[in-house]
Design a protein around this motif. Structure first.
Motif, PDB file in Angstrom:
ATOM      1  N   ARG A 195       0.844  -1.201   0.000  1.00  0.00           N
ATOM      2  CA  ARG A 195       0.000   0.000   0.000  1.00  0.00           C
ATOM      3  C   ARG A 195       0.882   1.256   0.000  1.00  0.00           C
ATOM      4  O   ARG A 195       2.032   1.243   0.437  1.00  0.00           O
ATOM      5  CB  ARG A 195      -0.899   0.022   1.225  1.00  0.00           C
ATOM      6  CG  ARG A 195      -1.620  -1.279   1.513  1.00  0.00           C
ATOM      7  CD  ARG A 195      -2.721  -1.557   0.519  1.00  0.00           C
ATOM      8  NE  ARG A 195      -3.920  -0.795   0.816  1.00  0.00           N
ATOM      9  CZ  ARG A 195      -5.068  -0.960   0.156  1.00  0.00           C
ATOM     10  NH1 ARG A 195      -5.142  -1.827  -0.837  1.00  0.00           N
ATOM     11  NH2 ARG A 195      -6.137  -0.246   0.464  1.00  0.00           N
ATOM     12  N   THR A 196       0.315   2.349  -0.490  1.00  0.00           N
ATOM     13  CA  THR A 196       1.027   3.629  -0.517  1.00  0.00           C
ATOM     14  C   THR A 196       1.005   4.251   0.874  1.00  0.00           C
ATOM     15  O   THR A 196      -0.065   4.521   1.423  1.00  0.00           O
ATOM     16  CB  THR A 196       0.378   4.589  -1.522  1.00  0.00           C
ATOM     17  OG1 THR A 196       0.294   3.955  -2.797  1.00  0.00           O
ATOM     18  CG2 THR A 196       1.195   5.865  -1.645  1.00  0.00           C
TER      19      THR A 196
ATOM     20  N   VAL B  18       5.464   9.621   0.460  1.00  0.00           N
ATOM     21  CA  VAL B  18       5.887  10.294  -0.772  1.00  0.00           C
ATOM     22  C   VAL B  18       7.267  10.893  -0.516  1.00  0.00           C
ATOM     23  O   VAL B  18       7.453  11.654   0.441  1.00  0.00           O
ATOM     24  CB  VAL B  18       4.901  11.391  -1.206  1.00  0.00           C
ATOM     25  CG1 VAL B  18       5.414  12.100  -2.454  1.00  0.00           C
ATOM     26  CG2 VAL B  18       3.517  10.803  -1.462  1.00  0.00           C
TER      27      VAL B  18
ATOM     28  N   VAL C 108      -0.925  12.551  -3.911  1.00  0.00           N
ATOM     29  CA  VAL C 108      -0.881  11.090  -4.080  1.00  0.00           C
ATOM     30  C   VAL C 108      -1.834  10.454  -3.077  1.00  0.00           C
ATOM     31  O   VAL C 108      -1.733  10.710  -1.878  1.00  0.00           O
ATOM     32  CB  VAL C 108       0.551  10.561  -3.863  1.00  0.00           C
ATOM     33  CG1 VAL C 108       0.576   9.046  -3.969  1.00  0.00           C
ATOM     34  CG2 VAL C 108       1.498  11.190  -4.877  1.00  0.00           C
TER      35      VAL C 108
ATOM     36  N   LEU D  65      -0.190   0.506  -4.203  1.00  0.00           N
ATOM     37  CA  LEU D  65       0.889   1.242  -4.866  1.00  0.00           C
ATOM     38  C   LEU D  65       0.857   1.014  -6.378  1.00  0.00           C
ATOM     39  O   LEU D  65       1.194   1.909  -7.159  1.00  0.00           O
ATOM     40  CB  LEU D  65       2.235   0.805  -4.288  1.00  0.00           C
ATOM     41  CG  LEU D  65       3.481   1.578  -4.736  1.00  0.00           C
ATOM     42  CD1 LEU D  65       3.353   3.045  -4.361  1.00  0.00           C
ATOM     43  CD2 LEU D  65       4.733   0.976  -4.112  1.00  0.00           C
TER      44      LEU D  65
ATOM     45  N   VAL E 292      -1.324   3.567  -8.496  1.00  0.00           N
ATOM     46  CA  VAL E 292      -1.005   4.992  -8.566  1.00  0.00           C
ATOM     47  C   VAL E 292      -0.801   5.404 -10.021  1.00  0.00           C
ATOM     48  O   VAL E 292       0.005   4.810 -10.746  1.00  0.00           O
ATOM     49  CB  VAL E 292       0.257   5.319  -7.744  1.00  0.00           C
ATOM     50  CG1 VAL E 292       0.688   6.764  -7.962  1.00  0.00           C
ATOM     51  CG2 VAL E 292       0.006   5.060  -6.269  1.00  0.00           C
TER      52      VAL E 292
ATOM     53  N   ARG F 280       7.417   4.321  -8.667  1.00  0.00           N
ATOM     54  CA  ARG F 280       7.015   3.565  -7.483  1.00  0.00           C
ATOM     55  C   ARG F 280       8.256   2.971  -6.826  1.00  0.00           C
ATOM     56  O   ARG F 280       9.037   2.304  -7.500  1.00  0.00           O
ATOM     57  CB  ARG F 280       6.045   2.450  -7.862  1.00  0.00           C
ATOM     58  CG  ARG F 280       4.775   2.941  -8.554  1.00  0.00           C
ATOM     59  CD  ARG F 280       3.869   1.766  -8.879  1.00  0.00           C
ATOM     60  NE  ARG F 280       2.686   2.183  -9.625  1.00  0.00           N
ATOM     61  CZ  ARG F 280       2.599   2.210 -10.941  1.00  0.00           C
ATOM     62  NH1 ARG F 280       3.643   1.804 -11.672  1.00  0.00           N
ATOM     63  NH2 ARG F 280       1.507   2.612 -11.548  1.00  0.00           N
TER      64      ARG F 280
ATOM     65  N   HIS G 290       6.251   0.662  -0.394  1.00  0.00           N
ATOM     66  CA  HIS G 290       5.233   1.576   0.134  1.00  0.00           C
ATOM     67  C   HIS G 290       5.394   3.037  -0.292  1.00  0.00           C
ATOM     68  O   HIS G 290       4.671   3.884   0.224  1.00  0.00           O
ATOM     69  CB  HIS G 290       5.254   1.529   1.676  1.00  0.00           C
ATOM     70  CG  HIS G 290       5.034   0.183   2.255  1.00  0.00           C
ATOM     71  ND1 HIS G 290       3.874  -0.531   2.086  1.00  0.00           N
ATOM     72  CD2 HIS G 290       5.851  -0.606   3.019  1.00  0.00           C
ATOM     73  CE1 HIS G 290       3.961  -1.695   2.715  1.00  0.00           C
ATOM     74  NE2 HIS G 290       5.160  -1.773   3.277  1.00  0.00           N
ATOM     75  N   THR G 291       6.315   3.387  -1.206  1.00  0.00           N
ATOM     76  CA  THR G 291       6.652   4.800  -1.418  1.00  0.00           C
ATOM     77  C   THR G 291       6.493   5.222  -2.875  1.00  0.00           C
ATOM     78  O   THR G 291       6.834   4.461  -3.787  1.00  0.00           O
ATOM     79  CB  THR G 291       8.099   5.074  -0.964  1.00  0.00           C
ATOM     80  OG1 THR G 291       8.254   4.649   0.387  1.00  0.00           O
ATOM     81  CG2 THR G 291       8.448   6.548  -1.077  1.00  0.00           C
ATOM     82  N   VAL G 292       6.007   6.442  -3.080  1.00  0.00           N
ATOM     83  CA  VAL G 292       6.005   7.094  -4.385  1.00  0.00           C
ATOM     84  C   VAL G 292       7.110   8.144  -4.370  1.00  0.00           C
ATOM     85  O   VAL G 292       7.128   9.023  -3.494  1.00  0.00           O
ATOM     86  CB  VAL G 292       4.645   7.755  -4.690  1.00  0.00           C
ATOM     87  CG1 VAL G 292       4.720   8.556  -5.992  1.00  0.00           C
ATOM     88  CG2 VAL G 292       3.551   6.694  -4.797  1.00  0.00           C
TER      89      VAL G 292
END
Length: 293
Positions: free
Chosen positions: A91-92, A95, A114, A120, A123, A146, A150-152
């Protein structure tokens, strides 16, 4: 009484055929080997040196094996889809922003918007980039990727001011492409002032203000650093009437932004040769003019 005269088939044949003849025929006869065997041809197996034959067999999977394999593939694909979109594993949650100079990380994060706690994999990277550029004109480019799990990550490139336009008590920053992207209270150090004296100019109606600003940006970015720092004002009257105002009251008639590289070389030579001159014209680089010495 004469004894039995038994002869082998090979001996009778030899007696009838007489002595072996010389040449190729004799060689071929001797090469036939015992028992009348013919010599092996190239590529055949046997004593003639050919490779033994290889048989390749293919086993067709049974129907049961195919069904089990297919079912396993379907289950694996279903598990992968669930892990990407249905589970809480990917999951996101954050950022990450890099590349900012004037902008803050918070400004970029808010502009990106975001969605958090969503898959994720779902996105929309293009939508994120479009939002950042639309809300923050200072951003020239932004790369969205991505960073599992878990990070954008956002990597931005900011526009750099090459010219400023004074309006009231503030200044509008203009980049090398003629894009106005920010209004600031104080003029950035070392950035020339752009004067657009084209209100009633035919060039404004023909080319438009954006094209004229881009022409001015082309001129200043063509200047070497030593000359660029002496430029105080870039005056644009029309597309082919650009003038630079330098320190010490010196002016340079540049003309259009065409052949700017050649004009830079001519101007550098003229400034060096006529140090006391105040007016330089490089609008036609093959015929420069210097006056006011």
């Amino acid at each position: 009484m004469a004894g039995p005269t038994t002869a082998r088939r090979g001996e009778k044949k030899s007696a009838r055929s007489g002595p072996p003849s010389s040449g190729k025929a004799g060689n071929s006869g001797s090469g036939s080997g015992r028992g009348g065997k013919k010599p092996a041809k190239r590529g055949e197996s046997g004593s003639a040196g050919g490779h033994s034959g290889l048989r390749v067999s293919f086993t067709v999977p049974s129907r049961r094996t195919l069904i089990i394999t297919l079912a396993g593939a379907v289950l694996l694909a279903g598990f992968g889809a669930w892990a990407l979109y249905g589970s809480t594993w990917l999951r996101t949650e954050a950022v990450k922003v890099s590349g900012t100079g004037v902008l803050t990380v918070g400004e970029v994060v808010r502009a990106a918007a975001v969605p958090m706690d969503t898959p994720l994999a779902s996105v929309d990277k293009k939508a994120v980039a479009d939002r950042v550029r639309a809300k923050l004109p200072r951003v020239k480019t932004v790369q969205v990727r991505r960073s599992w799990p878990h990070t954008v990550s956002l990597k931005v490139t900011e526009r750099q001011p090459e010219l400023i336009i004074q309006t009231g008590g503030k200044f509008v920053e203009v980049d090398a492409e003629g894009t106005r992207f920010a209004t600031v209270a104080a003029a950035p150090k070392g950035v020339p002032l752009l004067e657009m004296a084209v209100r009633d100019s035919p060039g404004l109606r023909r080319f438009g203000a954006d094209r004229l600003r881009r022409a001015a940006g082309t001129v200043v970015t063509a200047l070497p650093k030593a000359l660029h720092q002496d430029v105080r004002t870039v005056e644009v009257r029309s597309f082919d009437a650009i003038t630079l105002k330098l320190t010490g009251g010196r002016t340079v008639v540049w003309g259009s932004d065409e052949r700017s590289t050649a004009k830079v070389k001519v101007l550098a030579a003229a400034l060096k040769a006529a140090r006391d001159a105040r007016h330089f014209d490089v609008s036609v680089p093959t015929a420069p003019a210097v006056s006011g010495s």
